[in-house]
Scaffold this motif. Sequence first.
Motif, PDB file in Angstrom:
ATOM      1  N   GLN A  51      -8.226 -15.045  47.002  1.00 56.97           N
ATOM      2  CA  GLN A  51      -9.165 -16.091  48.236  1.00 56.97           C
ATOM      3  C   GLN A  51      -9.615 -17.106  47.477  1.00 56.97           C
ATOM      4  O   GLN A  51      -9.590 -18.578  47.927  1.00 56.97           O
TER       5      GLN A  51
ATOM      6  N   ASP B  26      -7.349 -13.174  55.189  1.00 57.59           N
ATOM      7  CA  ASP B  26      -6.563 -14.119  55.402  1.00 57.59           C
ATOM      8  C   ASP B  26      -6.535 -13.936  56.956  1.00 57.59           C
ATOM      9  O   ASP B  26      -6.282 -15.583  57.596  1.00 57.59           O
TER      10      ASP B  26
ATOM     11  N   THR C 159      -9.673 -14.901  58.727  1.00 59.47           N
ATOM     12  CA  THR C 159      -9.972 -15.740  58.913  1.00 59.47           C
ATOM     13  C   THR C 159      -8.830 -17.415  59.362  1.00 59.47           C
ATOM     14  O   THR C 159      -9.343 -18.483  60.148  1.00 59.47           O
ATOM     15  N   ARG C 160      -8.135 -17.380  59.173  1.00 59.12           N
ATOM     16  CA  ARG C 160      -6.713 -18.041  59.387  1.00 59.12           C
ATOM     17  C   ARG C 160      -6.211 -18.316  60.060  1.00 59.12           C
ATOM     18  O   ARG C 160      -4.927 -18.880  60.383  1.00 59.12           O
TER      19      ARG C 160
END
Length: 157
Positions: A8, A98, A101-102
């Motif tokens: 991260q 990921d 959150t993305r």
Amino acid sequence: MLAAVLDQFHKYWMLDVFGIEARQPVTLTPFLDVVLSWNYGVSYSLFPAHEDAGRALLLAGQGLIVAGLFWWMWRAPNRLTTLALGLVIGGALGNAADRLTRGAVADFFYLHTTLPVGPLANYVFNVADVAIAAGVALLLFESLFAPEPPAEGAAKA
């Protein structure tokens, strides 16, 4: 967990500090570049999930696998197994973070060749993937070269 933290941090640095999206590709060697590639699926972009429901299914699957690996790690007979499983779990958690959150997993290292050498002819990966591969390699090493534990009830010399 260290693998997830390193992954991260690397992704934050590449995306928000270095700004790889505007600088790509960065050629490191004739066969390795640094790029930004969003993976909406799992390995080799299998089972791409662009919608929330698909991502939720992928995350649920990852969660079940990680839970099973944690159980295995808890019962691990030695430190090598614990380390190997920790790397796999950390990598999986880094990629899951990921996805959560993305919406997709950020990959950066583009390994390529002009030779038709199979799946590594064009492979994009990240730090989490390296941790997973290293963990699996340690598990394979251990299964091939670790001495067999003595059988229960075996006579002692």
